[in-house]
Motif scaffolding. Structure first.
Motif, PDB file in Angstrom:
ATOM      1  N   SER A 148     -14.026  -4.919  -4.474  1.00  0.00           N
ATOM      2  CA  SER A 148     -13.380  -5.940  -5.267  1.00  0.00           C
ATOM      3  C   SER A 148     -13.796  -7.262  -4.672  1.00  0.00           C
ATOM      4  N   GLY A 149     -14.997  -7.612  -4.925  1.00  0.00           N
ATOM      5  CA  GLY A 149     -15.600  -8.772  -4.288  1.00  0.00           C
ATOM      6  C   GLY A 149     -15.004 -10.074  -4.765  1.00  0.00           C
ATOM      7  N   THR A 150     -14.192 -10.000  -5.794  1.00  0.00           N
ATOM      8  CA  THR A 150     -13.568 -11.221  -6.282  1.00  0.00           C
ATOM      9  C   THR A 150     -12.396 -11.561  -5.384  1.00  0.00           C
ATOM     10  N   SER A 151     -11.704 -12.601  -5.719  1.00  0.00           N
ATOM     11  CA  SER A 151     -10.610 -13.037  -4.860  1.00  0.00           C
ATOM     12  C   SER A 151      -9.554 -11.944  -4.749  1.00  0.00           C
ATOM     13  N   PRO A 152      -9.081 -11.708  -3.554  1.00  0.00           N
ATOM     14  CA  PRO A 152      -8.133 -10.616  -3.342  1.00  0.00           C
ATOM     15  C   PRO A 152      -6.832 -10.866  -4.101  1.00  0.00           C
ATOM     16  N   THR A 153      -6.338  -9.844  -4.707  1.00  0.00           N
ATOM     17  CA  THR A 153      -5.036  -9.940  -5.343  1.00  0.00           C
ATOM     18  C   THR A 153      -4.173  -8.880  -4.703  1.00  0.00           C
ATOM     19  N   SER A 154      -2.894  -8.996  -4.851  1.00  0.00           N
ATOM     20  CA  SER A 154      -2.044  -8.078  -4.114  1.00  0.00           C
ATOM     21  C   SER A 154      -1.870  -6.738  -4.812  1.00  0.00           C
ATOM     22  N   THR A 155      -2.183  -6.665  -6.094  1.00  0.00           N
ATOM     23  CA  THR A 155      -2.055  -5.384  -6.774  1.00  0.00           C
ATOM     24  C   THR A 155      -3.324  -5.091  -7.542  1.00  0.00           C
ATOM     25  N   THR A 156      -3.581  -3.811  -7.760  1.00  0.00           N
ATOM     26  CA  THR A 156      -4.710  -3.455  -8.601  1.00  0.00           C
ATOM     27  C   THR A 156      -4.224  -3.465 -10.037  1.00  0.00           C
TER      28      THR A 156
ATOM     29  N   ASP B 180      -2.664   0.967  -5.379  1.00  0.00           N
ATOM     30  CA  ASP B 180      -2.258  -0.339  -4.843  1.00  0.00           C
ATOM     31  C   ASP B 180      -2.227  -0.318  -3.320  1.00  0.00           C
ATOM     32  N   TYR B 181      -1.831   0.822  -2.780  1.00  0.00           N
ATOM     33  CA  TYR B 181      -1.788   0.940  -1.329  1.00  0.00           C
ATOM     34  C   TYR B 181      -3.194   0.770  -0.732  1.00  0.00           C
ATOM     35  N   PHE B 182      -4.191   1.436  -1.349  1.00  0.00           N
ATOM     36  CA  PHE B 182      -5.570   1.292  -0.857  1.00  0.00           C
ATOM     37  C   PHE B 182      -6.034  -0.166  -0.947  1.00  0.00           C
ATOM     38  N   GLN B 183      -5.620  -0.827  -2.022  1.00  0.00           N
ATOM     39  CA  GLN B 183      -5.999  -2.226  -2.210  1.00  0.00           C
ATOM     40  C   GLN B 183      -5.436  -3.087  -1.079  1.00  0.00           C
ATOM     41  N   THR B 184      -4.181  -2.839  -0.727  1.00  0.00           N
ATOM     42  CA  THR B 184      -3.543  -3.585   0.349  1.00  0.00           C
ATOM     43  C   THR B 184      -4.261  -3.338   1.680  1.00  0.00           C
ATOM     44  N   VAL B 185      -4.590  -2.076   1.935  1.00  0.00           N
ATOM     45  CA  VAL B 185      -5.285  -1.730   3.178  1.00  0.00           C
ATOM     46  C   VAL B 185      -6.626  -2.440   3.244  1.00  0.00           C
ATOM     47  N   ASP B 186      -7.330  -2.466   2.123  1.00  0.00           N
ATOM     48  CA  ASP B 186      -8.635  -3.121   2.089  1.00  0.00           C
ATOM     49  C   ASP B 186      -8.500  -4.603   2.416  1.00  0.00           C
ATOM     50  N   GLU B 187      -7.458  -5.240   1.889  1.00  0.00           N
ATOM     51  CA  GLU B 187      -7.271  -6.670   2.139  1.00  0.00           C
ATOM     52  C   GLU B 187      -6.999  -6.962   3.619  1.00  0.00           C
ATOM     53  N   ILE B 188      -6.377  -6.031   4.298  1.00  0.00           N
ATOM     54  CA  ILE B 188      -6.091  -6.238   5.722  1.00  0.00           C
ATOM     55  C   ILE B 188      -7.318  -5.946   6.585  1.00  0.00           C
ATOM     56  N   PHE B 189      -8.030  -4.848   6.244  1.00  0.00           N
ATOM     57  CA  PHE B 189      -9.022  -4.332   7.180  1.00  0.00           C
ATOM     58  C   PHE B 189     -10.489  -4.561   6.827  1.00  0.00           C
ATOM     59  N   SER B 190     -10.772  -5.049   5.622  1.00  0.00           N
ATOM     60  CA  SER B 190     -12.178  -5.156   5.244  1.00  0.00           C
ATOM     61  C   SER B 190     -12.915  -6.158   6.128  1.00  0.00           C
ATOM     62  N   THR B 191     -14.008  -5.701   6.730  1.00  0.00           N
ATOM     63  CA  THR B 191     -14.820  -6.623   7.534  1.00  0.00           C
ATOM     64  C   THR B 191     -15.720  -7.455   6.615  1.00  0.00           C
ATOM     65  N   TYR B 192     -15.698  -7.132   5.316  1.00  0.00           N
ATOM     66  CA  TYR B 192     -16.530  -7.888   4.371  1.00  0.00           C
ATOM     67  C   TYR B 192     -15.756  -9.010   3.695  1.00  0.00           C
TER      68      TYR B 192
ATOM     69  N   THR C  12      -9.919   7.747 -11.257  1.00  0.00           N
ATOM     70  CA  THR C  12     -10.858   7.338 -10.205  1.00  0.00           C
ATOM     71  C   THR C  12     -10.983   5.833 -10.242  1.00  0.00           C
ATOM     72  N   ARG C  13     -10.891   5.182  -9.117  1.00  0.00           N
ATOM     73  CA  ARG C  13     -11.140   3.741  -9.059  1.00  0.00           C
ATOM     74  C   ARG C  13     -12.056   3.425  -7.892  1.00  0.00           C
ATOM     75  N   LEU C  14     -12.749   2.322  -8.039  1.00  0.00           N
ATOM     76  CA  LEU C  14     -13.678   1.883  -7.009  1.00  0.00           C
ATOM     77  C   LEU C  14     -12.939   0.899  -6.108  1.00  0.00           C
ATOM     78  N   LEU C  15     -12.606   1.356  -4.910  1.00  0.00           N
ATOM     79  CA  LEU C  15     -11.859   0.524  -3.967  1.00  0.00           C
ATOM     80  C   LEU C  15     -12.402   0.761  -2.566  1.00  0.00           C
ATOM     81  N   MET C  16     -12.328  -0.215  -1.720  1.00  0.00           N
ATOM     82  CA  MET C  16     -12.825  -0.104  -0.345  1.00  0.00           C
ATOM     83  C   MET C  16     -14.291   0.340  -0.339  1.00  0.00           C
ATOM     84  N   GLY C  17     -15.020  -0.039  -1.369  1.00  0.00           N
ATOM     85  CA  GLY C  17     -16.446   0.277  -1.422  1.00  0.00           C
ATOM     86  C   GLY C  17     -16.771   1.720  -1.699  1.00  0.00           C
TER      87      GLY C  17
ATOM     88  N   VAL D 149      -9.657   3.716   9.639  1.00  0.00           N
ATOM     89  CA  VAL D 149      -8.784   3.205   8.570  1.00  0.00           C
ATOM     90  C   VAL D 149      -8.819   4.109   7.336  1.00  0.00           C
ATOM     91  N   LYS D 150      -9.998   4.646   7.036  1.00  0.00           N
ATOM     92  CA  LYS D 150     -10.135   5.442   5.826  1.00  0.00           C
ATOM     93  C   LYS D 150      -9.218   6.667   5.829  1.00  0.00           C
TER      94      LYS D 150
END
Lengths: 158, 248
Positions: free
Chosen positions: A53-61, B32-44, B5-10, B99-100
């Motif tokens: 999700s290379g766009t700006s991070p949002t808190s929910t999917t 949503d949980y995976f999304q939150t984890v990605d926001e905290i831990f993504s080195t990208y 299926t969703r594309l998250l955390m690469g 993390v994964k």
């Protein structure tokens, strides 16, 4: 003279036996990898940026709604070959991601190396035909995979 | 039955729930949980806590509970694997190797706490399963690293984690921290079945870095089984592995 004959027969039988044994053993190890043509070079590709999700991070999917159908992504260069994926969408959801193109890039060593350890068992790998629910394997996080898949999903949204 | 299926955390993340009570909300909650984890831990992501920590903008004490937990678990794993698991590389931290599995474990727990019984969470080929599918246990194929359209083993499992580490895909790298510049070429994939995906994943990663000796390390771990495929297209498996193999 008789001893020599007996000895010769025993040696002969042994040679025939060992040849047969060797052959049956060799055929018991069918090479599994069928069409590996490209030699394995040891050039690692750069770690791909995770483009989830290379766009700006949002808190929910936001649940994405795609149109039903099959969408084939672009052919992406993974440096060691070309990859292309197809996303299948049903009831607005991705139900499958399939490979359209994927290079076979492993060369197979001809050396058969037995692993010597009494508790461990060794076998030649063999393709299984049983239906499965899930597949475990090394993560495909290559840039080319993500690129082709993202592309397929863009067309699914359009 | 709910599946998405969703594309998250690469990577593609798939969740399937077989309970008749399953709703879209359950799927959204886990994704949503995976999304939150990605926001905290993504080195990208420059804005992630881990990136800020690496740039020196945050001290460990200022980090969230999640980051401090992952750092503690990474250190624990480093010790348990004699240094073969190490998130520090060239002076910066990349905890994605731990993390994964940790994220899959917690996402699956969210489903369990929501009262669900039959589901799996699969993130890039690392899987937590619970309950069963229809009338059978979950069937998991171990992909052939020589031919990704084929499976070389089919497992029949429930309430376990199954993780595979490998180099079947170029671009992915697990390296031996003691020889960071030497590519691991003699083994292609190592699948570990463990009590949950967090445990299976961290030991699969560390054991893979050990090369051929890795399967021996798994043999010696109580409660874990492994299946290693080497570059000669031979597999070596641990003494209790066969009980997970689907009998046909």
């Amino acid at each position: 003279m008789r001893k020599v004959t007996v000895a010769a027969v025993i040696i002969g039988v042994f040679i025939i036996y060992s040849l047969l044994y060797h052959q049956s053993n060799a055929s018991a190890l069918p090479p599994l990898a069928s069409n590996n043509t490209r030699p394995a070079t040891s050039v690692p590709t750069a770690t791909p940026p995770i483009a989830a999700s290379g766009t700006s991070p949002t808190s929910t999917t936001t649940p994405t709604h795609y149109k039903d159908g099959s969408y084939t992504g672009s052919v992406a260069d993974a440096q060691w070959g070309y990859v292309q994926v197809k996303a299948v969408v049903k009831n607005g959801k991705i139900v499958d991601v399939q490979w359209v193109q994927y290079p076979n890039d492993r060369s197979r060593s001809i050396m058969i190396n037995q692993y010597a350890d009494p508790q461990l068992t060794s076998e030649a790998i063999q393709a299984q035909s049983a239906q499965v629910d899930i597949v475990t394997g090394a993560t495909d996080s290559s840039m080319a995979f993500i690129q082709s898949l993202s592309d397929a999903l863009t067309s699914a949204k359009a | 039955m709910m599946k998405d299926t969703r594309l998250l955390m690469g990577m593609p993340i798939t969740i399937e729930i077989c309970d008749s009570s399953a709703t879209q909300k359950h799927l959204d909650m886990a994704f949503d949980y995976f999304q939150t984890v990605d926001e905290i831990f993504s080195t990208y992501r420059d804005s992630s806590e881990i990136s800020r920590l690496n740039r020196g903008e945050l001290r460990i004490e200022q980090c969230s509970e999640e980051v401090r937990e992952i750092l503690a678990l990474s250190e624990q794993t480093r010790r348990e694997t004699n240094g073969y698991f190490n998130i520090e590389h060239d002076g910066s931290l990349d905890p994605s190797g731990i993390v994964k599995g940790w994220a899959i474990f917690h996402a699956a727990n969210l489903l369990r706490e929501a009262g669900l019984h039959d589901y799996y969470v699969d993130a890039g080929g690392d899987i937590q399963v619970a309950g069963q599918k229809d009338d059978h246990l979950w069937r998991i194929g171990i992909r052939n690293p020589f031919n990704r359209y084929e499976n070389v083993k089919v497992l029949s499992v429930t309430d376990v984690g199954v993780a595979t580490s490998g180099t079947a895909i170029r671009g992915q790298h697990i390296y031996n921290p003691f020889q960071p510049n030497v590519q691991i070429v003699d083994i292609l994939s190592l699948t570990v079945v463990g009590p949950n995906i967090y445990e299976a994943d961290r030991f699969a990663t560390a054991a893979f870095a050990m090369g051929r000796r890795g399967i021996r390390f798994i043999e010696d771990l109580p409660g874990f089984e492994g299946y290693m495929i080497d570059s000669d297209a031979r597999a070596t498996y641990t003494s209790g592995f066969e009980r997970y193999v689907l009998s046909v």
